[in-house]
Design an enzyme around this catalytic site. Sequence first.
Site, short mmCIF file in Angstrom:
data_model
loop_
_atom_site.label_atom_id
_atom_site.label_comp_id
_atom_site.label_asym_id
_atom_site.label_seq_id
_atom_site.Cartn_x
_atom_site.Cartn_y
_atom_site.Cartn_z
N LEU A 79 0.79 -1.23 0.00
CA LEU A 79 0.00 0.00 0.00
C LEU A 79 0.82 1.28 0.00
O LEU A 79 0.29 2.36 0.26
CB LEU A 79 -0.95 -0.01 1.21
CG LEU A 79 -1.94 -1.16 1.23
CD1 LEU A 79 -2.79 -1.12 2.50
CD2 LEU A 79 -2.83 -1.16 0.00
N LEU A 120 4.09 3.56 -2.10
CA LEU A 120 4.90 3.63 -3.31
C LEU A 120 6.29 3.08 -3.01
O LEU A 120 6.89 3.41 -1.99
CB LEU A 120 5.03 5.07 -3.80
CG LEU A 120 3.81 5.66 -4.50
CD1 LEU A 120 4.07 7.10 -4.90
CD2 LEU A 120 3.42 4.84 -5.71
N ASN A 151 2.71 -6.07 -9.32
CA ASN A 151 1.69 -5.91 -8.29
C ASN A 151 0.37 -6.41 -8.87
O ASN A 151 0.21 -6.48 -10.09
CB ASN A 151 1.57 -4.46 -7.84
CG ASN A 151 0.78 -4.32 -6.55
OD1 ASN A 151 0.65 -5.26 -5.77
ND2 ASN A 151 0.27 -3.13 -6.30
N HIS A 206 -3.91 -5.87 -8.56
CA HIS A 206 -4.96 -4.96 -8.09
C HIS A 206 -6.31 -5.62 -8.30
O HIS A 206 -6.55 -6.20 -9.37
CB HIS A 206 -4.88 -3.64 -8.87
CG HIS A 206 -5.83 -2.61 -8.37
ND1 HIS A 206 -5.62 -1.92 -7.20
CD2 HIS A 206 -7.00 -2.17 -8.86
CE1 HIS A 206 -6.61 -1.08 -7.00
NE2 HIS A 206 -7.48 -1.21 -8.00
N ASP A 230 -0.96 2.05 -8.87
CA ASP A 230 -1.79 1.30 -9.81
C ASP A 230 -1.68 1.81 -11.24
O ASP A 230 -2.67 1.90 -11.95
CB ASP A 230 -3.26 1.34 -9.36
CG ASP A 230 -3.45 0.80 -7.96
OD1 ASP A 230 -2.73 -0.15 -7.59
OD2 ASP A 230 -4.32 1.31 -7.23
N GLU A 258 -7.73 -13.61 -8.89
CA GLU A 258 -6.37 -13.22 -8.51
C GLU A 258 -5.49 -14.44 -8.27
O GLU A 258 -4.30 -14.43 -8.63
CB GLU A 258 -6.41 -12.36 -7.23
CG GLU A 258 -6.99 -10.99 -7.44
CD GLU A 258 -7.05 -10.20 -6.14
OE1 GLU A 258 -6.31 -9.20 -6.04
OE2 GLU A 258 -7.82 -10.58 -5.25
#
Length: 124
Positions: A20, A22, A35, A37, A78, A107
């Site tokens: 969560l 950067l 990553n 999402h 994202d 996922e």
Amino acid sequence: RTNDFLEEAKPDLICLCGYLRLLDLQPWMEGRVLNIHPALLPAHGGRGMFGMRVHQSVLESGDSSSGCTVHFVDGEYDHGPTILQRTCIVKEGDSPQNLANRVFDLECEAYPSAIRKVAASLQP
């Protein structure tokens, strides 16, 4: 510190799962940080878009489909190039949790597939 460890280890691939913050990307990391999402990016992404907030956003938007996106990480939330997406329909009367459950199943399929795809491209 995370970046100190990464700088020392310089792994071939870095897989973030619900990270969560950067990540301070170094040049050697480009194309090596993934990553996932729980929505179809670029919609429903960005700072603060995680967990049930994402699924609530999908439902409030009236989108007819949702899913997940595996993407390369860049300097924005994202945002990096998409590696792959998996989709599911949004059903009439869905709750955020019902939608989240279907997306999570996607996922579990998508991330391993994306990892294999990127790892194969990194092989000499």
